[in-house]
Design a protein around this motif. Structure first.
Motif, short mmCIF file in Angstrom:
data_model
loop_
_atom_site.label_atom_id
_atom_site.label_comp_id
_atom_site.label_asym_id
_atom_site.label_seq_id
_atom_site.Cartn_x
_atom_site.Cartn_y
_atom_site.Cartn_z
N SER A 1 0.83 -1.20 0.00
CA SER A 1 0.00 0.00 0.00
C SER A 1 0.87 1.25 0.00
O SER A 1 0.60 2.22 -0.74
N MET A 2 1.92 1.27 0.81
CA MET A 2 2.82 2.42 0.86
C MET A 2 3.55 2.62 -0.47
O MET A 2 3.71 3.74 -0.94
N ARG A 3 3.99 1.52 -1.06
CA ARG A 3 4.70 1.61 -2.34
C ARG A 3 3.82 2.25 -3.41
O ARG A 3 4.31 2.93 -4.32
N ALA A 4 2.52 2.05 -3.31
CA ALA A 4 1.57 2.62 -4.27
C ALA A 4 1.15 4.04 -3.88
O ALA A 4 0.29 4.63 -4.53
N ASN A 5 1.76 4.56 -2.82
CA ASN A 5 1.42 5.89 -2.29
C ASN A 5 -0.06 5.99 -1.94
O ASN A 5 -0.72 7.00 -2.20
N ASN A 6 -0.56 4.95 -1.30
CA ASN A 6 -1.97 4.89 -0.92
C ASN A 6 -2.17 5.39 0.51
O ASN A 6 -1.55 4.90 1.44
N ASN B 1 -0.08 9.98 1.89
CA ASN B 1 0.94 9.96 0.82
C ASN B 1 2.22 9.27 1.30
O ASN B 1 3.31 9.88 1.31
N PRO B 2 2.15 7.99 1.68
CA PRO B 2 3.27 7.35 2.38
C PRO B 2 4.54 7.15 1.57
O PRO B 2 5.63 7.11 2.16
N LEU B 3 4.44 7.01 0.25
CA LEU B 3 5.66 6.84 -0.54
C LEU B 3 6.56 8.06 -0.42
O LEU B 3 7.79 7.94 -0.27
N TYR B 4 5.98 9.25 -0.46
CA TYR B 4 6.74 10.49 -0.44
C TYR B 4 7.03 10.98 0.98
O TYR B 4 7.73 11.97 1.16
N ASN B 5 6.48 10.26 1.96
CA ASN B 5 6.66 10.63 3.37
C ASN B 5 6.98 9.38 4.18
O ASN B 5 6.19 8.93 5.00
N PRO B 6 8.15 8.80 3.93
CA PRO B 6 8.45 7.47 4.48
C PRO B 6 8.76 7.48 5.98
O PRO B 6 8.98 8.52 6.59
#
Length: 225
Positions: free
Chosen positions: A125-130, A157-162
């Protein structure tokens, strides 16, 4: 004079026509927003989607404590999307208010679908920025339950905010494809930072931000206990 009078009447009719059209457009837009920002109990249809995934067989959070939200959001190219998520009832009204404000400001959120679309796999889910909230699971790399397990936390927006942490002299980050976004001095889309609208709204409603944590940084994460 007759020509001026007739032209004046035509102009009045035109202005009235434009006002009617604008009124209709405003009404349709208002109805759309009203229909698209909703908070509901977990219906049987929604429960069927999450059972065995985010709502695991050993889930200790009662179904009655959860709420299903529908909200509108913009992405970075200005498209309006229908989002959905599940959260705890105690923060449902807060999230509706926050997402209304983010929508009005056209704050970009790339994707917001139930994490069950990714079989409740947090990494996928995070990889898809979900953007997601409820998911009954352990905290990353720990044995204790995550605050997502009660639905009182949300990742934006987890991909851009890891999530970023140091271990044994190494920098670890999650999701695994977020390496370009761990340097928070750089600018990139969907970035959350202290003082931006997303941060200010969540703080206004009493949430804490993972970007303020000391032992690690979880820039996507907001929670309310």
């Amino acid at each position: 004079m007759d020509v001026l009078y007739e032209n004046g009447r035509k102009m009045k009719r035109f202005i009235l026509f434009v006002m009617v059209i604008l009124g209709i457009a405003f009404t349709v837009s208002a109805q759309r927003e009203g229909d698209s920002f909703k908070c509901e109990e977990i219906s049987d249809e929604v429960y069927a989607r999450i059972k065995g995934k985010s709502f695991k067989d050993d889930c200790t959070t009662p179904r009655d404590d959860l709420r299903y939200l529908r909200v509108l959001h913009y992405n970075k190219v200005g498209e309006v999307l229908q989002g959905e998520l599940i959260c705890h009832k105690d923060i449902a009204d807060d999230l509706l208010s926050i997402f209304r404000e983010l929508y009005k400001a056209q704050y970009p959120i790339e994707r917001m679908v139930l994490i069950d679309k990714y079989d409740a796999d947090d990494e996928a889910s995070m990889r898809a920025n979900n953007t997601s909230a409820f998911n009954f699971r352990r905290a990353s790399g720990m044995q204790r339950l995550s605050s997502h397990s009660t639905g009182k936390a949300i990742d934006i927006n987890p991909l851009y905010n890891p999530l970023v942490k140091e271990r044994g002299g190494r920098t670890l980050f999650y999701p695994s494809n977020a390496g370009a976004y761990i340097d928070r001095t750089k600018y990139f889309p969907y970035k959350i930072e202290k003082g931006d609208l997303c941060y200010r709204l969540f703080k206004k409603y009493g949430f804490s931000w993972g970007g303020d944590w000391k032992s690690l940084k979880d820039y996507q994460h907001f929670e309310k206990r």
